[in-house]
Design a protein around this motif. Structure first.
Motif, PDB file in Angstrom:
ATOM      1  N   VAL A 123     -31.375  72.839 -10.519  1.00 14.97           N
ATOM      2  CA  VAL A 123     -30.186  72.904  -9.670  1.00 14.97           C
ATOM      3  C   VAL A 123     -30.292  71.682  -8.768  1.00 14.97           C
ATOM      4  O   VAL A 123     -31.130  71.643  -7.871  1.00 14.97           O
ATOM      5  N   GLY A 124     -29.493  70.664  -9.060  1.00 11.83           N
ATOM      6  CA  GLY A 124     -29.629  69.397  -8.347  1.00 11.83           C
ATOM      7  C   GLY A 124     -31.016  68.840  -8.596  1.00 11.83           C
ATOM      8  O   GLY A 124     -31.463  68.764  -9.741  1.00 11.83           O
ATOM      9  N   SER A 125     -31.724  68.511  -7.533  1.00 11.95           N
ATOM     10  CA  SER A 125     -33.076  67.962  -7.669  1.00 11.95           C
ATOM     11  C   SER A 125     -34.160  69.040  -7.581  1.00 11.95           C
ATOM     12  O   SER A 125     -35.339  68.723  -7.574  1.00 11.95           O
ATOM     13  N   HIS A 126     -33.772  70.300  -7.521  1.00 16.32           N
ATOM     14  CA  HIS A 126     -34.732  71.399  -7.391  1.00 16.32           C
ATOM     15  C   HIS A 126     -34.906  72.144  -8.710  1.00 16.32           C
ATOM     16  O   HIS A 126     -33.931  72.421  -9.404  1.00 16.32           O
ATOM     17  N   GLN A 127     -36.161  72.478  -8.999  1.00 16.70           N
ATOM     18  CA  GLN A 127     -36.416  73.365 -10.128  1.00 16.70           C
ATOM     19  C   GLN A 127     -36.027  74.772  -9.703  1.00 16.70           C
ATOM     20  O   GLN A 127     -36.171  75.141  -8.540  1.00 16.70           O
ATOM     21  N   ALA A 128     -35.541  75.531 -10.657  1.00 22.08           N
ATOM     22  CA  ALA A 128     -35.078  76.884 -10.337  1.00 22.08           C
ATOM     23  C   ALA A 128     -35.382  77.811 -11.496  1.00 22.08           C
ATOM     24  O   ALA A 128     -35.671  77.381 -12.610  1.00 22.08           O
ATOM     25  N   ALA A 165     -22.210  87.553 -12.609  1.00 23.09           N
ATOM     26  CA  ALA A 165     -23.121  87.501 -11.464  1.00 23.09           C
ATOM     27  C   ALA A 165     -23.933  86.202 -11.501  1.00 23.09           C
ATOM     28  O   ALA A 165     -24.129  85.549 -10.466  1.00 23.09           O
ATOM     29  N   CYS A 166     -24.405  85.802 -12.690  1.00 21.92           N
ATOM     30  CA  CYS A 166     -25.183  84.564 -12.816  1.00 21.92           C
ATOM     31  C   CYS A 166     -24.320  83.339 -12.540  1.00 21.92           C
ATOM     32  O   CYS A 166     -24.784  82.363 -11.940  1.00 21.92           O
ATOM     33  N   SER A 167     -23.072  83.374 -12.964  1.00 19.70           N
ATOM     34  CA  SER A 167     -22.165  82.274 -12.684  1.00 19.70           C
ATOM     35  C   SER A 167     -21.968  82.119 -11.173  1.00 19.70           C
ATOM     36  O   SER A 167     -22.017  81.003 -10.638  1.00 19.70           O
ATOM     37  N   ARG A 168     -21.776  83.232 -10.491  1.00 18.36           N
ATOM     38  CA  ARG A 168     -21.603  83.200  -9.030  1.00 18.36           C
ATOM     39  C   ARG A 168     -22.877  82.713  -8.344  1.00 18.36           C
ATOM     40  O   ARG A 168     -22.823  81.883  -7.425  1.00 18.36           O
ATOM     41  N   ALA A 169     -24.036  83.238  -8.758  1.00 18.11           N
ATOM     42  CA  ALA A 169     -25.306  82.841  -8.145  1.00 18.11           C
ATOM     43  C   ALA A 169     -25.568  81.354  -8.371  1.00 18.11           C
ATOM     44  O   ALA A 169     -26.015  80.645  -7.462  1.00 18.11           O
ATOM     45  N   SER A 170     -25.282  80.859  -9.570  1.00 18.02           N
ATOM     46  CA  SER A 170     -25.491  79.436  -9.874  1.00 18.02           C
ATOM     47  C   SER A 170     -24.563  78.554  -9.044  1.00 18.02           C
ATOM     48  O   SER A 170     -24.959  77.490  -8.561  1.00 18.02           O
ATOM     49  N   GLU A 171     -23.318  78.996  -8.889  1.00 21.35           N
ATOM     50  CA  GLU A 171     -22.361  78.229  -8.093  1.00 21.35           C
ATOM     51  C   GLU A 171     -22.834  78.127  -6.648  1.00 21.35           C
ATOM     52  O   GLU A 171     -22.827  77.038  -6.053  1.00 21.35           O
ATOM     53  N   VAL A 172     -23.269  79.244  -6.067  1.00 25.15           N
ATOM     54  CA  VAL A 172     -23.737  79.232  -4.678  1.00 25.15           C
ATOM     55  C   VAL A 172     -25.015  78.398  -4.561  1.00 25.15           C
ATOM     56  O   VAL A 172     -25.159  77.611  -3.631  1.00 25.15           O
ATOM     57  N   ALA A 173     -25.924  78.525  -5.516  1.00 31.51           N
ATOM     58  CA  ALA A 173     -27.148  77.720  -5.491  1.00 31.51           C
ATOM     59  C   ALA A 173     -26.807  76.234  -5.510  1.00 31.51           C
ATOM     60  O   ALA A 173     -27.410  75.436  -4.784  1.00 31.51           O
ATOM     61  N   GLY A 174     -25.808  75.852  -6.311  1.00 29.04           N
ATOM     62  CA  GLY A 174     -25.374  74.456  -6.351  1.00 29.04           C
ATOM     63  C   GLY A 174     -24.779  73.986  -5.029  1.00 29.04           C
ATOM     64  O   GLY A 174     -24.939  72.813  -4.647  1.00 29.04           O
ATOM     65  N   LEU A 175     -24.099  74.874  -4.328  1.00 30.32           N
ATOM     66  CA  LEU A 175     -23.524  74.521  -3.031  1.00 30.32           C
ATOM     67  C   LEU A 175     -24.608  74.370  -1.964  1.00 30.32           C
ATOM     68  O   LEU A 175     -24.499  73.530  -1.064  1.00 30.32           O
ATOM     69  N   LEU A 176     -25.669  75.190  -2.056  1.00 27.82           N
ATOM     70  CA  LEU A 176     -26.759  75.166  -1.072  1.00 27.82           C
ATOM     71  C   LEU A 176     -27.735  74.016  -1.303  1.00 27.82           C
ATOM     72  O   LEU A 176     -28.310  73.480  -0.362  1.00 27.82           O
ATOM     73  N   GLU A 177     -27.962  73.699  -2.562  1.00 31.92           N
ATOM     74  CA  GLU A 177     -29.058  72.796  -2.950  1.00 31.92           C
ATOM     75  C   GLU A 177     -29.098  71.478  -2.179  1.00 31.92           C
ATOM     76  O   GLU A 177     -30.164  71.068  -1.726  1.00 31.92           O
ATOM     77  N   PRO A 178     -27.975  70.773  -1.978  1.00 32.19           N
ATOM     78  CA  PRO A 178     -28.065  69.497  -1.262  1.00 32.19           C
ATOM     79  C   PRO A 178     -28.543  69.636   0.186  1.00 32.19           C
ATOM     80  O   PRO A 178     -28.971  68.657   0.800  1.00 32.19           O
ATOM     81  N   LYS A 179     -28.494  70.831   0.736  1.00 31.88           N
ATOM     82  CA  LYS A 179     -28.862  71.055   2.136  1.00 31.88           C
ATOM     83  C   LYS A 179     -30.326  71.466   2.288  1.00 31.88           C
ATOM     84  O   LYS A 179     -30.805  71.663   3.396  1.00 31.88           O
ATOM     85  N   LEU A 180     -31.024  71.609   1.164  1.00 31.68           N
ATOM     86  CA  LEU A 180     -32.399  72.099   1.174  1.00 31.68           C
ATOM     87  C   LEU A 180     -33.398  70.941   1.227  1.00 31.68           C
ATOM     88  O   LEU A 180     -33.117  69.856   0.733  1.00 31.68           O
ATOM     89  N   PRO A 181     -34.581  71.206   1.800  1.00 33.09           N
ATOM     90  CA  PRO A 181     -35.624  70.171   1.827  1.00 33.09           C
ATOM     91  C   PRO A 181     -36.126  69.848   0.430  1.00 33.09           C
ATOM     92  O   PRO A 181     -36.010  70.616  -0.481  1.00 33.09           O
TER      93      PRO A 181
END
Length: 181
Positions: A123-128, A165-181
């Motif tokens: 997910v972006g630059s993060h392994q998930a 549910a996985c589509s929703r979780a993946s979408e939210v994870a993608g929205l959060l990812e750029p804000k994570l360390p």
């Protein structure tokens, strides 16, 4: 008269049970900190430096108003604590529940994900790790380094359609990812 009362009580029990299930959407069943391999009780200790960077984040403000709209969230999130981790719950009545958990002491390697279908992904630059459960549940667990993770859990109100549910979780994870360390 008693039959009518019993029928009304049964009808009222369904929305109450559903709201309780969604209000406690917390973590997807089966995703808990794993017990240490030697069987000894786990000790949290101070969070590592990667966890310390999570300390600066508020799980309820990680999603901007635009992010919430994109994700279909029409309500404000409510802060909560799951174990020692800070989390935020959003419940869209009759649709789905979402929980974002910032876990400063349990990295992906420390989470018990033995139940459900597991899929490694980026997910972006993060392994998930995506963990699809039964009954309309899914979690996307993001590795933020060391002993820290960000967990995005979705529970559909219909208790069906884990793919949604996985589509929703993946979408939210993608929205959060750029804000994570």
């Amino acid at each position: 008269m008693a039959d009518r009362f019993a029928a009304r009580a049964a009808l009222l029990a369904v929305p109450v049970a559903l709201s309780l299930a969604l209000a406690g959407c917390g973590r997807m069943p089966g995703i808990l900190p794993a017990a240490p391999a030697d069987g000894a009780p786990s000790s949290a200790g101070p969070p590592p430096s990667s966890g310390a960077s999570l300390a600066k984040l508020d799980p309820c403000t990680l999603l901007s108003p635009q992010d919430r709209s994109t994700a279909g969230l029409t309500v404000q999130g409510k802060p909560k604590t799951i174990g020692e981790a800070r989390a935020c719950d959003w419940t869209v009545p009759s649709t789905f529940g979402l929980t974002v958990t910032l876990d400063e002491v349990n990295g992906l390697a420390n989470l018990d994900v033995s139940k459900g279908k597991r899929t490694k992904k980026d997910v972006g630059s993060h392994q998930a790790l995506q963990v699809s459960g039964r009954n309309g549940t899914c979690a996307v667990l993001l590795d933020v380094g060391g002993a820290a993770s960000v967990q995005v859990d979705v529970n559909n109100a219909s208790f069906a359609d884990s793919a949604l549910a996985c589509s929703r979780a993946s979408e939210v994870a993608g929205l959060l990812e750029p804000k994570l360390p």
